[in-house]
Scaffold this active site. Structure first.
Site, PDB file in Angstrom:
ATOM      1  N   GLY A   1     -17.870  -8.429 -35.352  1.00  0.00           N
ATOM      2  CA  GLY A   1     -17.882  -7.513 -34.306  1.00  0.00           C
ATOM      3  C   GLY A   1     -17.357  -7.961 -32.974  1.00  0.00           C
ATOM      4  CB  SER A   2     -18.074  -7.102 -29.463  1.00  0.00           C
ATOM      5  OG  SER A   2     -17.796  -5.769 -29.532  1.00  0.00           O
TER       6      SER A   2
END
Length: 485
Positions: A214-215
């Site tokens: 993810g981020s």
């Protein structure tokens, strides 16, 4: 000497030589093969004929041995704290073998390693006292991670950035290795229950589970952008439309918050608000090869990362089109990372761009404490320049002080972090994961890097927050490592 006697002598000598060669072969080759045969019960009997050596954490053994109720296996393994250290020790079972440190150092712990034997013992075959395995684990950090994860499904890893020492490694749900160490019906029932458990308590999620990062992967993309000169400053505006049209498709890459100032945002602002459009566009502008090269300097795509337990491979993929490259830039598509890998990313940034080789064993000793093997600190490789590392640390501090990582703040300590949420599955419809990666520096020469991931199989994506679920766990681990009370 007449010809007949001479021929008979030579023939006899050849027979003696043949016997010697055969005996030597049987002892050196066939004998070793037999000794290494996992089905040879004599090995199991020898392994458990005496108390085993110990795996040591913080100067104290977290393993032991106890006598059995009879049979030819006199001792079985015991463990202190139940599942607290199972992700570190693994298990040693009379029936099911041994894993992780128990398996790797089985010869040392069982007293059969040749390094433990003196010359007289080797000649007489006398049993030798087993050795011990000294770990780098900090019990306070381990406790903080275990307590923080609680009944959640997930994992946490803490690393000393300067040395690569692994200070904590927890995977939950956990299991008590003592319950499967013997050969009783109860041990068999416990083993069957563990194998049938859909939550996979015997899976070491810290090392062996590779999640979409993810981020948190945006740190890698930002590093690639700075290292390759795409941008020279974290405060320089980027060229990033919001939303970002994915090349070659009718889809757009949007952000969690429609009100976030993500259009043409700088790296600093984009990390603070976790702007998908910025890092998706940035990955496309760089091209997948440059992003991959940056990721590999942090340890991605490594087939044999041994600490000494082998970790699963963390992957930045190849052969993507531009839309897929954009999704890979925000830690989606086919990106995968273990918690260990993401802790390594942050550790390298905290350590001025140098990635110290991670390890969780410092020494192997004999029964008298004499060191047989050491695993020195400090072996490292450069992941990014010191300038890039300093810029990204500044941006990570901004994430904690003013952005999405506020729950990691520690009074009087510099803390930098990055949140992340991700999902697997078709159209990212699978299990949502909450990430938080961070470092803490007390300004007195003490640092720690942490990665935490929490699986939320019963939650919808909008309810999953790296700051809400994972950051408090990371904060507790960092406080324990820095002894901040």
């Amino acid at each position: 000497m007449n010809k007949t006697i001479r021929r008979a002598s030579i023939f006899s000598l050849l027979l003696v030589l043949a016997v010697m060669v055969r005996v030597t072969w049987m002892q050196a080759v066939d004998g070793r093969a037999l000794a290494d045969d996992k089905h040879n019960r004599r090995n199991i009997i020898a392994q458990y004929a005496n108390p085993l050596g110990d795996i040591v954490v913080g100067g104290k053994p977290v393993t032991g041995s106890t006598t059995t109720n009879g049979g030819d296996l006199r001792y079985k393994r015991t463990y202190t704290g139940g599942g607290l250290y199972s992700a570190v020790t693994g298990y040693s079972s009379q029936v099911y073998g041994a894993t992780q440190l128990e398996g790797i150092y089985r010869g040392i712990l069982g007293g059969t390693d040749p390094r433990l034997k003196s010359l007289p013992d080797s000649l007489t075959g006398k049993a030798t006292e087993p050795g011990d395995v000294i770990t780098t684990i900090d019990p306070a950090v381990q406790q903080a991670a275990f307590k923080g994860l609680g009944d959640k499904k997930g994992a946490a890893v803490a690393i000393d950035p300067a040395t690569g020492r692994i200070l904590g490694m927890v995977s939950t749900p956990s299991y008590d290795p003592s319950k499967i160490s013997g050969g009783s019906k109860a041990d068999g029932a416990a083993w069957s229950a563990l194998q049938a458990d859909k939550d996979q308590p015997m899976l070491n999620r810290a090392l062996r589970a590779a999640y979409p990062p993810g981020s948190t992967f945006k740190l890698v993309v930002a590093a690639a952008a700075l290292e390759n000169g795409l941008y020279s400053s974290i405060d320089e505006k980027t060229v990033s439309p919001n939303p970002y049209p994915l090349p070659g498709t009718s889809r757009e890459l949007v952000n969690e918050s429609a009100s976030a100032p993500c259009e043409n945002a700088s790296i600093n602002t984009a990390l603070q608000y976790s702007c998908n459009n910025v890092f998706g566009k940035m990955a496309v502008d760089l091209g997948q090869d440059k992003v991959r090269a940056a990721a590999e300097k942090f340890g991605f795509n490594t087939d044999s990362l041994d600490i000494p337990v082998r970790a699963a491979k963390s992957v930045y993929p190849k052969g993507m089109d531009k839309a897929q490259t954009a999704l890979s830039g925000i830690g989606q598509f086919d990106d995968t990372a273990t918690p260990l890998q993401m802790a390594m990313v942050v550790a390298a940034l905290a350590n001025g761009g140098e990635l110290a080789s991670p390890h969780m064993v410092s020494q192997v000793t004999d029964g008298n404490g004499t060191v047989l093997q050491s695993y020195p600190d400090g072996e490292s490789s450069r992941a990014v320049s010191a300038d890039t590392a300093a810029k990204l640390r500044k941006a990570m501090v901004n994430v904690v002080d003013n952005g999405t990582g506020s729950n990691a703040k520690i009074s009087g300590v510099e803390v930098g972090g990055k949140t992340g949420t991700a999902q697997h599955g078709e159209n990212n419809s699978g299990t949502p994961y909450a990430w938080f990666v961070s470092y803490a520096d007390d300004g007195k020469g003490h640092q720690v890097a942490v990665a935490v991931v929490v699986e939320q199989s019963d939650a919808v994506r909008s309810e999953v927050s790296g700051n809400g679920l994972a950051a408090p766990i990371a904060r507790a681990m960092m406080k324990a490592a820095l002894k901040t009370g």
